[in-house]
Design a protein around this motif. Sequence first.
Motif, PDB file in Angstrom:
ATOM      1  N   GLY A 329      66.288  91.794 -17.602  1.00  3.11           N
ATOM      2  CA  GLY A 329      65.295  92.302 -18.539  1.00  3.11           C
ATOM      3  C   GLY A 329      65.219  93.809 -18.633  1.00  3.11           C
ATOM      4  O   GLY A 329      64.841  94.350 -19.676  1.00  3.11           O
ATOM      5  N   MET A 330      65.551  94.512 -17.544  1.00  2.00           N
ATOM      6  CA  MET A 330      65.550  95.981 -17.558  1.00  2.00           C
ATOM      7  C   MET A 330      66.966  96.546 -17.640  1.00  2.00           C
ATOM      8  O   MET A 330      67.177  97.736 -17.465  1.00  2.00           O
ATOM      9  CB  MET A 330      64.837  96.529 -16.318  1.00  2.00           C
ATOM     10  CG  MET A 330      63.367  96.189 -16.229  1.00  2.00           C
ATOM     11  SD  MET A 330      62.561  97.068 -14.858  1.00  2.00           S
ATOM     12  CE  MET A 330      61.034  96.153 -14.715  1.00  2.00           C
ATOM     13  N   ILE A 331      67.934  95.647 -17.887  1.00  2.00           N
ATOM     14  CA  ILE A 331      69.355  96.016 -18.015  1.00  2.00           C
ATOM     15  C   ILE A 331      69.856  96.692 -16.730  1.00  2.00           C
ATOM     16  O   ILE A 331      70.661  97.614 -16.766  1.00  2.00           O
ATOM     17  CB  ILE A 331      69.615  96.909 -19.255  1.00  2.00           C
ATOM     18  CG1 ILE A 331      68.778  96.432 -20.457  1.00  2.00           C
ATOM     19  CG2 ILE A 331      71.086  96.865 -19.635  1.00  2.00           C
ATOM     20  CD1 ILE A 331      68.971  97.275 -21.705  1.00  2.00           C
ATOM     21  N   THR A 361      65.525 102.882 -15.274  1.00  2.00           N
ATOM     22  CA  THR A 361      66.349 101.738 -15.677  1.00  2.00           C
ATOM     23  C   THR A 361      67.054 102.045 -16.997  1.00  2.00           C
ATOM     24  O   THR A 361      66.646 102.925 -17.756  1.00  2.00           O
ATOM     25  CB  THR A 361      65.513 100.466 -15.846  1.00  2.00           C
ATOM     26  OG1 THR A 361      64.513 100.684 -16.869  1.00  2.00           O
ATOM     27  CG2 THR A 361      64.824 100.095 -14.537  1.00  2.00           C
ATOM     28  N   ARG A 362      68.105 101.294 -17.291  1.00  2.00           N
ATOM     29  CA  ARG A 362      68.816 101.476 -18.554  1.00  2.00           C
ATOM     30  C   ARG A 362      67.913 101.109 -19.737  1.00  2.00           C
ATOM     31  O   ARG A 362      68.014 101.700 -20.810  1.00  2.00           O
ATOM     32  CB  ARG A 362      70.091 100.642 -18.570  1.00  2.00           C
ATOM     33  CG  ARG A 362      71.111 101.070 -17.516  1.00  2.00           C
ATOM     34  CD  ARG A 362      72.413 100.290 -17.644  1.00  2.00           C
ATOM     35  NE  ARG A 362      73.313 100.594 -16.538  1.00  2.00           N
ATOM     36  CZ  ARG A 362      73.427  99.865 -15.425  1.00  2.00           C
ATOM     37  NH1 ARG A 362      72.681  98.786 -15.288  1.00  2.00           N
ATOM     38  NH2 ARG A 362      74.258 100.205 -14.472  1.00  2.00           N
ATOM     39  N   GLY A 363      67.039 100.127 -19.525  1.00  2.00           N
ATOM     40  CA  GLY A 363      66.103  99.762 -20.584  1.00  2.00           C
ATOM     41  C   GLY A 363      65.191 100.912 -20.949  1.00  2.00           C
ATOM     42  O   GLY A 363      64.929 101.162 -22.135  1.00  2.00           O
ATOM     43  N   ARG A 364      64.713 101.634 -19.958  1.00  2.00           N
ATOM     44  CA  ARG A 364      63.866 102.813 -20.219  1.00  2.00           C
ATOM     45  C   ARG A 364      64.674 103.873 -20.955  1.00  2.00           C
ATOM     46  O   ARG A 364      64.156 104.551 -21.852  1.00  2.00           O
ATOM     47  CB  ARG A 364      63.305 103.358 -18.907  1.00  2.00           C
ATOM     48  CG  ARG A 364      62.455 104.635 -19.024  1.00  2.00           C
ATOM     49  CD  ARG A 364      61.123 104.404 -19.708  1.00  2.00           C
ATOM     50  NE  ARG A 364      60.178 103.717 -18.841  1.00  2.00           N
ATOM     51  CZ  ARG A 364      59.279 104.332 -18.068  1.00  2.00           C
ATOM     52  NH1 ARG A 364      59.195 105.648 -18.053  1.00  2.00           N
ATOM     53  NH2 ARG A 364      58.450 103.608 -17.320  1.00  2.00           N
ATOM     54  N   ILE A 373      74.356 105.285 -22.404  1.00  2.00           N
ATOM     55  CA  ILE A 373      73.947 104.776 -21.099  1.00  2.00           C
ATOM     56  C   ILE A 373      75.204 104.486 -20.283  1.00  2.00           C
ATOM     57  O   ILE A 373      76.276 104.246 -20.835  1.00  2.00           O
ATOM     58  CB  ILE A 373      73.064 103.506 -21.200  1.00  2.00           C
ATOM     59  CG1 ILE A 373      73.764 102.398 -21.985  1.00  2.00           C
ATOM     60  CG2 ILE A 373      71.703 103.831 -21.765  1.00  2.00           C
ATOM     61  CD1 ILE A 373      73.022 101.063 -21.960  1.00  2.00           C
ATOM     62  N   LYS A 374      75.028 104.490 -18.974  1.00  2.00           N
ATOM     63  CA  LYS A 374      76.166 104.310 -18.081  1.00  2.00           C
ATOM     64  C   LYS A 374      76.094 102.956 -17.381  1.00  2.00           C
ATOM     65  O   LYS A 374      75.060 102.574 -16.843  1.00  2.00           O
ATOM     66  CB  LYS A 374      76.193 105.427 -17.024  1.00  2.00           C
ATOM     67  CG  LYS A 374      77.420 105.388 -16.119  1.00  2.00           C
ATOM     68  CD  LYS A 374      77.369 106.519 -15.083  1.00  2.00           C
ATOM     69  CE  LYS A 374      78.600 106.461 -14.179  1.00  2.00           C
ATOM     70  NZ  LYS A 374      78.540 107.488 -13.108  1.00  2.00           N
TER      71      LYS A 374
END
Length: 452
Positions: A329-331, A361-364, A373-374
């Motif tokens: 969910g947050m990737i 997180t990636r989601g943020r 994104i990495k």
Amino acid sequence: MKLTFLGGAGTVTGSKILLEVNYKKILIDCGLFQGLKELREKNWETLPINLNELDLVLLTHAHLDHSGYIPLLVKNGYKGEIYCTEATKDLTEIILLDSGKIQEEDARRANKYEYSKHNPAEALYNVDDAKEAITHLKTFESNKWHKFNDEIEFKFINSGHILGSVFVLIKVNEKIIAFSGDIGRTEPILLPKFEYIDYADYLIVESTYGNRVHKEVSISDELLKYINHTYAKKGILIIPTFSVERAQEIIYLLSVLKRKKQLPNIPIFLDSPMGVNATEVYFKYNKIHKLTEEDIKSMLSTVHLISSVKASKAVVNDNSPKIVLAGSGMITGGRVLHYLNKYISDKRNSVLIVGFQAEGTRGRALLSGDSEIKFFGEYHKINAEVFKINAFSGHADQNELMDWLKHFKSSPTLTFINHGEPHQSQALKVKIRTVLNWNCTVAKMNNEYYLD
């Protein structure tokens, strides 16, 4: 009595609260840190507890930020039991096994492509560690007092956050200490509303959305809007999805839209072994959610449930329009990364965020408008559109938190505010002091708090 916040203070992850009383040590929740690297690195630190002296662990619910450290606790020497509800036990088993598997895979991939600073990269714990941890889980009924020993009792009360989630009350020395865990919404999509607590001498309350009121919008309308928008572009809609609760909520809403013949004719996939297993757990516990038999049949006919790696790869490599729900969910990991790896650079596609995204997180990063994104050791250009539905949150907003607090018949001697980023916790503290005139403080990590 003494409380020490070993996680979940100044942050929404890593929830662990140590209660020391009558020569007993009880840990309430045992979660993993997620998000910022400086937080994730805390998972590798030794807990400041002699695990031979830890007597009991009580679990409010199954989410990884509340249960994910349990395999390490057991691996490092904890031999006691972990008390929870039946549904929490079933979901925790699924989550811990998945967590061990993902960490093994991440370490293996990092070693293969040599993008870790550690040589070799190691898993925090593995599937075998998770299997061992699961043997320590023991279940108890909600809404009744249970004796731990002659001096200490505990009770579980529905918190309405996810299936099986509870508030934990501990009664000792003629005092009651209440731990909120995570508090649900006043009108959850699938679950009964949280229950109220009449009294506690001390209260620990979460503050994930302590500074915010969720907008009153039709989630179904919002969901349909982004589906139609992406379909009109002949694109793919990727929904990074929490496998427990959020996945089931979205599947239910999609099934309702399908029954109303409002969905475009495109395939929908839940590509998450954990999400598939968690969905089966939901259907098992039909007395503690609101789904009917008709709802369940409709959900199963609406979404293709994907578990195997082979089937997942086939869905990833099919470029035709579709909706994909995939963890995490947050990737922070999981199968959603494979979809993003292939589709995030194409402007025809969309990413729909449907839950809280912790800092780091990636989601943020996606919500913050980052251009790349990495993951998998490389940077990926973000050309896909990014949308968010805030109303999906499983956490009470400020008004809902205040509603819950107002039902206490008298004010606790002291209220601790935790499980929130600093601004959210401070905002809730001001609100509680202003409206309720309660004595409260924002919990700080590793601080010791002595209770009268």
